[in-house]
Every structure is written in C-alpha cells, then in structure tokens.
Design a protein around this motif. Structure first.
Motif, PDB file in Angstrom:
ATOM      1  N   PRO A   1       0.812  -1.232   0.000  1.00  0.00           N
ATOM      2  CA  PRO A   1       0.000   0.000   0.000  1.00  0.00           C
ATOM      3  C   PRO A   1       0.838   1.271   0.000  1.00  0.00           C
ATOM      4  CG  PRO A   1       0.138  -0.864   2.217  1.00  0.00           C
ATOM      5  CD  PRO A   1       0.882  -1.838   1.326  1.00  0.00           C
ATOM      6  N   ILE A   2       0.179   2.358  -0.362  1.00  0.00           N
ATOM      7  CA  ILE A   2       0.719   3.695  -0.126  1.00  0.00           C
ATOM      8  C   ILE A   2      -0.178   4.369   0.904  1.00  0.00           C
ATOM      9  CG2 ILE A   2       1.767   3.935  -2.399  1.00  0.00           C
ATOM     10  CD1 ILE A   2      -0.643   5.652  -3.210  1.00  0.00           C
ATOM     11  N   PHE A   3       0.400   5.259   1.695  1.00  0.00           N
ATOM     12  CA  PHE A   3      -0.337   5.967   2.745  1.00  0.00           C
ATOM     13  C   PHE A   3      -0.487   7.430   2.361  1.00  0.00           C
ATOM     14  CE2 PHE A   3       2.191   2.629   4.986  1.00  0.00           C
ATOM     15  CZ  PHE A   3       1.123   1.780   5.257  1.00  0.00           C
ATOM     16  N   SER A   4      -1.624   7.998   2.742  1.00  0.00           N
ATOM     17  CA  SER A   4      -1.877   9.407   2.440  1.00  0.00           C
ATOM     18  C   SER A   4      -2.731  10.005   3.541  1.00  0.00           C
ATOM     19  CB  SER A   4      -2.577   9.552   1.082  1.00  0.00           C
ATOM     20  OG  SER A   4      -3.817   8.873   1.089  1.00  0.00           O
ATOM     21  N   SER A   5      -2.742  11.328   3.588  1.00  0.00           N
ATOM     22  CA  SER A   5      -3.551  12.035   4.568  1.00  0.00           C
ATOM     23  C   SER A   5      -5.014  11.992   4.161  1.00  0.00           C
ATOM     24  CB  SER A   5      -3.082  13.489   4.695  1.00  0.00           C
ATOM     25  OG  SER A   5      -3.188  14.133   3.432  1.00  0.00           O
ATOM     26  N   ASP A   6      -5.883  12.119   5.142  1.00  0.00           N
ATOM     27  CA  ASP A   6      -7.327  12.114   4.899  1.00  0.00           C
ATOM     28  C   ASP A   6      -7.808  13.557   4.855  1.00  0.00           C
ATOM     29  OD1 ASP A   6      -9.919  11.422   4.546  1.00  0.00           O
ATOM     30  OD2 ASP A   6     -10.245  10.624   6.552  1.00  0.00           O
ATOM     31  N   ASN A   7      -7.684  14.183   3.692  1.00  0.00           N
ATOM     32  CA  ASN A   7      -8.018  15.593   3.515  1.00  0.00           C
ATOM     33  C   ASN A   7      -9.414  15.702   2.908  1.00  0.00           C
ATOM     34  OD1 ASN A   7      -8.036  18.323   3.205  1.00  0.00           O
ATOM     35  ND2 ASN A   7      -6.459  18.403   1.620  1.00  0.00           N
ATOM     36  N   ILE A   8     -10.390  16.105   3.721  1.00  0.00           N
ATOM     37  CA  ILE A   8     -11.775  16.170   3.255  1.00  0.00           C
ATOM     38  C   ILE A   8     -12.075  17.476   2.534  1.00  0.00           C
ATOM     39  CG2 ILE A   8     -12.567  14.621   5.079  1.00  0.00           C
ATOM     40  CD1 ILE A   8     -13.561  17.060   6.604  1.00  0.00           C
ATOM     41  N   ASN A   9     -11.168  18.445   2.592  1.00  0.00           N
ATOM     42  CA  ASN A   9     -11.416  19.750   1.983  1.00  0.00           C
ATOM     43  C   ASN A   9     -10.849  19.861   0.578  1.00  0.00           C
ATOM     44  OD1 ASN A   9     -12.680  20.724   4.362  1.00  0.00           O
ATOM     45  ND2 ASN A   9     -10.678  21.181   5.262  1.00  0.00           N
ATOM     46  N   SER A  10     -10.281  18.785   0.044  1.00  0.00           N
ATOM     47  CA  SER A  10      -9.663  18.846  -1.272  1.00  0.00           C
ATOM     48  C   SER A  10      -9.803  17.501  -1.957  1.00  0.00           C
ATOM     49  CB  SER A  10      -8.187  19.240  -1.147  1.00  0.00           C
ATOM     50  OG  SER A  10      -7.536  19.162  -2.399  1.00  0.00           O
ATOM     51  N   ASP A  11      -9.721  17.523  -3.287  1.00  0.00           N
ATOM     52  CA  ASP A  11      -9.736  16.269  -4.045  1.00  0.00           C
ATOM     53  C   ASP A  11      -8.333  15.690  -4.196  1.00  0.00           C
ATOM     54  OD1 ASP A  11      -8.779  18.279  -5.647  1.00  0.00           O
ATOM     55  OD2 ASP A  11      -9.709  17.519  -7.488  1.00  0.00           O
ATOM     56  N   LYS A  12      -7.332  16.320  -3.629  1.00  0.00           N
ATOM     57  CA  LYS A  12      -5.953  15.846  -3.664  1.00  0.00           C
ATOM     58  C   LYS A  12      -5.488  15.556  -2.242  1.00  0.00           C
ATOM     59  CE  LYS A  12      -4.928  19.593  -5.889  1.00  0.00           C
ATOM     60  NZ  LYS A  12      -6.298  19.953  -6.284  1.00  0.00           N
ATOM     61  N   HIS A  13      -4.638  14.527  -2.110  1.00  0.00           N
ATOM     62  CA  HIS A  13      -4.209  14.071  -0.790  1.00  0.00           C
ATOM     63  C   HIS A  13      -2.706  13.862  -0.812  1.00  0.00           C
ATOM     64  CE1 HIS A  13      -8.529  13.250  -0.043  1.00  0.00           C
ATOM     65  NE2 HIS A  13      -8.504  12.832  -1.303  1.00  0.00           N
ATOM     66  N   LYS A  14      -2.045  14.308   0.238  1.00  0.00           N
ATOM     67  CA  LYS A  14      -0.582  14.257   0.309  1.00  0.00           C
ATOM     68  C   LYS A  14      -0.122  12.878   0.759  1.00  0.00           C
ATOM     69  CE  LYS A  14       3.394  16.684   2.274  1.00  0.00           C
ATOM     70  NZ  LYS A  14       4.044  15.500   2.892  1.00  0.00           N
ATOM     71  N   MET A  15       0.813  12.322   0.008  1.00  0.00           N
ATOM     72  CA  MET A  15       1.365  11.014   0.341  1.00  0.00           C
ATOM     73  C   MET A  15       2.220  11.104   1.600  1.00  0.00           C
ATOM     74  SD  MET A  15       3.983   8.678  -1.910  1.00  0.00           S
ATOM     75  CE  MET A  15       4.874   7.319  -1.143  1.00  0.00           C
ATOM     76  N   GLU A  16       2.150  10.042   2.407  1.00  0.00           N
ATOM     77  CA  GLU A  16       2.960   9.930   3.613  1.00  0.00           C
ATOM     78  C   GLU A  16       3.924   8.766   3.446  1.00  0.00           C
ATOM     79  OE1 GLU A  16       0.106   9.441   6.689  1.00  0.00           O
ATOM     80  OE2 GLU A  16      -0.456  11.560   6.738  1.00  0.00           O
ATOM     81  N   ARG A  17       5.191   9.000   3.747  1.00  0.00           N
ATOM     82  CA  ARG A  17       6.201   7.970   3.540  1.00  0.00           C
ATOM     83  C   ARG A  17       6.119   6.845   4.563  1.00  0.00           C
ATOM     84  NH1 ARG A  17       8.520  12.733   1.755  1.00  0.00           N
ATOM     85  NH2 ARG A  17       9.640  12.586  -0.244  1.00  0.00           N
ATOM     86  N   PHE A  18       5.536   7.121   5.735  1.00  0.00           N
ATOM     87  CA  PHE A  18       5.393   6.116   6.780  1.00  0.00           C
ATOM     88  C   PHE A  18       3.992   6.219   7.376  1.00  0.00           C
ATOM     89  CE2 PHE A  18       9.928   6.863   6.538  1.00  0.00           C
ATOM     90  CZ  PHE A  18      10.480   5.597   6.675  1.00  0.00           C
ATOM     91  N   LEU A  19       3.540   5.116   7.986  1.00  0.00           N
ATOM     92  CA  LEU A  19       2.290   5.129   8.733  1.00  0.00           C
ATOM     93  C   LEU A  19       2.599   5.606  10.140  1.00  0.00           C
ATOM     94  CD1 LEU A  19      -0.725   4.472   8.827  1.00  0.00           C
ATOM     95  CD2 LEU A  19      -0.117   2.145   9.513  1.00  0.00           C
ATOM     96  N   HIS A  20       2.112   6.781  10.489  1.00  0.00           N
ATOM     97  CA  HIS A  20       2.436   7.401  11.768  1.00  0.00           C
ATOM     98  C   HIS A  20       1.516   6.885  12.870  1.00  0.00           C
ATOM     99  CE1 HIS A  20       5.162  10.229   9.790  1.00  0.00           C
ATOM    100  NE2 HIS A  20       4.228  10.404   8.875  1.00  0.00           N
ATOM    101  N   ALA A  21       2.068   6.769  14.058  1.00  0.00           N
ATOM    102  CA  ALA A  21       1.307   6.284  15.201  1.00  0.00           C
ATOM    103  C   ALA A  21       0.412   7.392  15.758  1.00  0.00           C
ATOM    104  CB  ALA A  21       2.263   5.775  16.283  1.00  0.00           C
ATOM    105  N   GLY A  22      -0.714   6.981  16.330  1.00  0.00           N
ATOM    106  CA  GLY A  22      -1.581   7.915  17.025  1.00  0.00           C
ATOM    107  C   GLY A  22      -2.620   8.615  16.181  1.00  0.00           C
ATOM    108  N   ARG A  23      -2.678   8.373  14.889  1.00  0.00           N
ATOM    109  CA  ARG A  23      -3.688   9.009  14.048  1.00  0.00           C
ATOM    110  C   ARG A  23      -3.994   8.128  12.845  1.00  0.00           C
ATOM    111  NH1 ARG A  23      -1.307  11.640   9.599  1.00  0.00           N
ATOM    112  NH2 ARG A  23       0.949  11.975   9.751  1.00  0.00           N
ATOM    113  N   PHE A  24      -5.159   8.377  12.259  1.00  0.00           N
ATOM    114  CA  PHE A  24      -5.600   7.581  11.120  1.00  0.00           C
ATOM    115  C   PHE A  24      -5.026   8.144   9.816  1.00  0.00           C
ATOM    116  CE2 PHE A  24      -8.769   6.168  14.148  1.00  0.00           C
ATOM    117  CZ  PHE A  24      -8.988   4.851  13.784  1.00  0.00           C
ATOM    118  N   SER A  25      -4.698   7.237   8.912  1.00  0.00           N
ATOM    119  CA  SER A  25      -4.281   7.577   7.557  1.00  0.00           C
ATOM    120  C   SER A  25      -5.059   6.703   6.589  1.00  0.00           C
ATOM    121  CB  SER A  25      -2.769   7.365   7.375  1.00  0.00           C
ATOM    122  OG  SER A  25      -2.019   8.204   8.234  1.00  0.00           O
TER     123      SER A  25
END
Length: 334
Positions: free
Chosen positions: A173-197
C-alpha cells in the motif's frame, strides 16, 4: 568549482540550516543529471487545495487491469439489495440456513488438495460465496491506524498482509492524509502512530463497511504481528495521491525585493524549465524566478518582501503516486 567542492559547499550550508526539521520533503538536486529530466514527472501547483488535476491523466499500465464504477454507492445498494432478495426469496439455487450441503470442487491440483486434507484435522476450512463484482480488481482505500503494541516503522509500498472481512491477501500500500477539503491528498512515507491515515491498495473488490487487520511478517518471529487496524473506506481509482518534494536554494546577494539564489539548480536550462513555478521561503516570503544568471544554475528571484540572508528559498513540486502491483499476481502484460 568542481562537483566535489559544490557538494561540500551545499553540505555546509545545510548543516547551518539543520534546525529546519519541519520540512522533511526536501531533496537535493543531482549534479550529474539535469533537474528537468530527474524531476520530469513533477509539476508545480499554485494551490494544493484548489488547483486542478485530471484524474485520468497519464495512468499507469496497472489501470488497464482494474475495474471502475460509474457510481459506487448506487452499485453497492443494488448488489446488496439483490443478495438480500435472493436470500429471503426462497430461490431454488440458494441453500437454506442451518442445512448441510456437500461441495464438489473440480480441477484442484493434487498438491493443493493434499494440503487441504491435512488442514481439516487441525483447523476449519471456510467456503464463502462472493457478491457481484467481488471477483474483480480495483483500488481500495482503507482508514488505518498503527496498532499501539507495534513499534517498528511501517514504510509505504512495503509488503503487508491485509485481512479484510473473510479474505486475506498480500499487498503493497501507499499511505496518504485524509483531507476532506480537497480532491488531492498528500502522500505519507510512513504510517504514523496515534492518528488515522488512508492506505490505498490494488485488491479484490469488497463492499464497506468491513473491518481490517494489517499483518506484517517479522524476521525473528515465525508468526506475523498485528501492525495496524482499520476499516474499508471506499473504492475509487480516481482518488489523487500526490508525492511532494521541495527543492531548496540559498541567497547569495540580496537587493531590496530582488535576490540572487544558488544551488537550487546547476544549469541555466533547468532554471528556464522551472521558471513558471512559484517559489517561497521558510520565513514566509513568496515570489517568482525572473531569469538565470551565469552558467552554473544561479538565478535572480523577485519576492514580495526583503529576503533575509539566513533564509532558504524553496520550490514545491508534486507527482501522482499509485500503489505497487503485488508481485505474486498475474503479470501486467498477460
């Protein structure tokens, strides 16, 4: 200066700016490859939230093998209603609940059949039916959170085991932020602890809501560990996930609103290629590239304020990313 001297000069400047750790997307422009070739797939955006990006543009070969819905919500409603009607309607092809049935499976390889016979004595074998479209492949998006007991890093495009509902498959998989205000989402290089991706994968179609358990094989352990948990969010091949990089340059001379910047590029042709892209600084200035200077990649920039000598000039570039096709699946050219 030689290439070695330029690298040493850039290293000293970066050490002086080492406190700027809030910009993890910074990359170095290579000295031996033109930037316009190295970053040919990247582009600049005036605004990450409002700038347009065509979801059908330059799709990878994997998209020729997947299935896309015109309206997934409507399709899911129709499929579930049809399944419920078959279950409650007493159709002759359906087996009543709490009744015994005998299954005959054709053309099973001898090796697989012998393994199944051996497993019967140790664990139950589950036979499941699939809803309409669930045998097809698409791009699935899961809302995942790193498990509290798992401390090792989980890198994007790393091979993991996704246990979704009653099915289990290996994916990258690839991980990205959950941005509800845009149709584009920034990729995350790692799955960070403590929050949903959001984890995006190529996988057989399933209909939400479905629970998810992410397993990761450990070298020192025979059994996999629970790395993350979550649920199926949506099925959408048009979801845009963008990888961001930041090119950096450093002021050499400053004169009012104009400044000479070096080490962002190493040739005047690269400066001309990226001239339309907006530049910004870590102290909050914004501006544009006016023209190249000399033959070693220096450039003249015009900003909306006086540039501080210790400031850093940056350029943000983006490219769309996709999950990795699982290696054990059929080849793309089949």
């Amino acid at each position: 200066m030689t290439k070695e001297q330029i690298k040493e000069e850039i290293r000293k400047i970066k050490e002086a700016h080492a406190e700027d750790e809030e910009f993890p997307d910074e990359v170095d422009t290579p000295l031996d490859v033109p930037a316009r070739r190295r970053f040919a797939k990247y582009r600049g955006l005036k605004s990450f939230r409002t700038s347009s990006w065509d979801p059908k543009e330059s799709l990878p070969p994997e998209y020729a093998k997947i299935y896309a819905f015109d309206n997934f919500t409507r399709t899911q409603k129709h499929v579930l209603a049809k399944a419920l009607n078959m279950e409650q309607g007493g159709v002759e092809d359906c087996i009543p609940a709490s009744s015994y049935a005998r299954l005959h499976i054709k053309e099973v390889p001898t090796g697989v059949a012998s393994k199944l016979c051996n497993l019967v004595n140790t664990m139950p074998i589950i036979a499941c039916g699939l809803l309409q479209h669930e045998s097809k492949i698409s791009v699935l998006h899961f809302s995942v959170k790193k498990h509290d007991t798992y401390t090792a890093p989980i890198k994007a495009k790393e091979e993991l085991v996704f246990h979704v509902g009653f099915r289990q498959f290996v994916c990258r998989p690839i991980f990205s932020s959950d941005n509800i205000n845009s149709d584009k989402h920034k990729m995350e290089r790692f799955l960070h602890a403590g929050r949903f991706s959001i984890a995006s994968i190529y996988a057989p179609i399933s209909f939400p809501p479905l629970p998810l358990i992410v397993l990761k094989s450990e070298v020192a352990s025979a059994s996999p560990s629970v790395a993350a948990v979550g649920s199926l969010r949506s099925i959408d091949p048009d979801r845009i996930t963008l990888k961001k990089i930041i090119l950096t340059g450093y002021p050499l001379r400053v004169s009012k609103l104009k400044s000479t910047v070096r080490y962002m590029f190493h040739s005047p042709d690269d400066v001309k290629w990226f001239k339309p892209v907006e530049v910004w600084t870590k102290c909050g200035r914004r501006g544009r590239i006016k023209e190249p200077l000399g033959t070693h990649g220096a450039m003249k920039c015009v900003l909306n304020g006086v540039l501080q000598q210790h400031d850093t000039v940056c350029m943000s570039l983006y490219k769309r990313t996709y999950p990795k096709w699982p290696q054990h699946w059929f080849p793309l050219d089949a």
